[in-house]
Design an enzyme around this catalytic site. Structure first.
Site, PDB file in Angstrom:
ATOM      1  CE  LYS A   1      31.179 -27.593  23.087  1.00 46.04           C
ATOM      2  NZ  LYS A   1      30.489 -27.684  21.860  1.00 46.04           N
TER       3      LYS A   1
ATOM      4  NE  ARG B   1      35.711 -30.674  20.267  1.00 42.20           N
ATOM      5  CZ  ARG B   1      35.580 -29.232  20.427  1.00 42.20           C
ATOM      6  NH1 ARG B   1      36.085 -28.587  21.495  1.00 42.20           N
ATOM      7  NH2 ARG B   1      34.834 -28.578  19.656  1.00 42.20           N
TER       8      ARG B   1
ATOM      9  NE  ARG C   1      34.703 -21.623  15.240  1.00 42.77           N
ATOM     10  CZ  ARG C   1      34.453 -22.214  16.133  1.00 42.77           C
ATOM     11  NH1 ARG C   1      33.938 -22.023  17.276  1.00 42.77           N
ATOM     12  NH2 ARG C   1      34.775 -23.465  16.059  1.00 42.77           N
TER      13      ARG C   1
ATOM     14  NE  ARG D   1      33.690 -27.261  13.998  1.00 44.36           N
ATOM     15  CZ  ARG D   1      32.987 -26.154  14.320  1.00 44.36           C
ATOM     16  NH1 ARG D   1      32.599 -25.594  13.334  1.00 44.36           N
ATOM     17  NH2 ARG D   1      32.919 -25.888  15.603  1.00 44.36           N
TER      18      ARG D   1
END
Ligand code: AMP
Length: 208
Positions: free
Chosen positions: A13, A88, A153, A164
Site C-alpha cells: 500500500k 482498518r 521498522r 499484525r
C-alpha cells in the site's frame, strides 16, 4: 479522485501510494505515517498510540478517525486524496462514509491488494525505509542506494508482523466485503514488481 488502498500489512500500500501520489497528483494520507510521526515527536497522541503499535495491535478507532477527520478537511484534499492504511475496521469505514457524507462527497475507488501471507512476512522482514525521504525499499528486490540512510521498522520484526497479520485477519479483512457490498471494491494481484502492480492498479481504476 478519492481513492482508498486496502490490504494486509506489507501488501505494498505504502509503495504504491508513493507512486500513485505522483501520477494522480493527490495527497497520500497514511495513518501509520501520521502515528509514527506523533510517536517520534512524543506528542500526547503518540504516547497513547505507541504501545499498541509496538505490540502490532490496532490503535483505537476514535484516535485514527479523529486524525482522518482533521486531515481530509484541509484544503490540499479539495481535489481528492488517497488513503493508505485507513479504514482498518468496519467502524472506521462507517465513520469515513459519515464524514464524506457531511462533506457532500464520496469515495471513487477502493482497491484491495491481494498478497499471500508467506510473501507478506518476507516483504516486512526485508523492508527498509529511508529515514529522510520515507522512500520504501526491499533489501533483495529493490535495494536502497549505498548512500541512503535506512531503518527497519520495529514492528516489521517477524513475531510482530505475524501478530499484525492476525489482527488484520480478525479486524481488517471485513473492510473488503464492506466496500464490495457497495460495488466499490476492485481486487488487484499485489504480487510482482512495483511497476507491474502500479500498472494493474491504474488499469483497474480505468475499468471501474
Ligand atoms: P502501517 O504503517 O499502516 O502498517 O501502520 C502501522 C501501525 O499503526 C499499525 O500496526 C497500527 O498499530 C497503527 N495504525 C495505522 N493505521 C491504523 C488504523 N487505521 N487503525 C488502527 N491502527 C492503525
Amino acid at each position: 479522485m478519492r481513492l482508498i488502498l486496502v490490504g494486509p500489512p506489507a501488501s505494498g500500500k505504502g509503495t504504491q501510494a508513493q507512486r500513485l501520489r505522483e501520477i494522480l497528483s493527490v495527497p497520500q494520507i497514511s495513518t501509520g505515517d501520521m502515528l509514527r510521526e506523533a510517536v517520534k515527536l512524543g506528542t500526547k497522541l503518540g504516547l497513547s498510540a505507541s504501545e499498541c503499535m509496538a505490540a502490532g495491535k490496532l490503535v483505537g478507532d476514535e484516535i485514527v478517525i479523529g486524525l482522518i477527520e482533521e486531515r481530509i478537511q484541509r484544503s490540499d484534499c479539495d481535489g481528492g486524496f488517497m488513503l493508505d492504511g485507513f479504514p482498518r475496521t468496519v467502524v472506521q469505514a462507517e465513520a469515513l462514509d459519515e464524514l464524506l457524507g457531511r462533506m457532500r462527497t464520496n469515495v471513487d475507488h477502493v482497491v484491495f491488494l491481494e498478497v499471500p501471507r508467506a510473501i507478506l512476512v518476507e516483504r516486512a522482514i526485508y523492508r527498509r525505509t529511508d529515514k529522510k525521504t520515507g522512500q520504501i525499499y526491499h533489501l533483495r528486490y529493490n535495494p536502497p542506494p549505498a548512500d541512503a540512510e535506512v531503518e527497519h521498522r520495529a514492528d516489521d520484526e517477524e513475531e510482530t508482523v505475524n501478530r499484525r497479520l492476525d489482527q488484520y485477519e480478525a479486524m481488517t479483512a471485513a473492510v473488503a466485503p464492506y466496500y464490495e457490498a457497495r460495488g466499490l471494491l476492485r481486487r488487484i494481484d499485489g504480487v510482482g514488481t512495483p511497476d507491474e502492480v502500479t500498472e494493474r492498479l491504474l488499469a483497474g481504476m480505468r475499468k471501474s
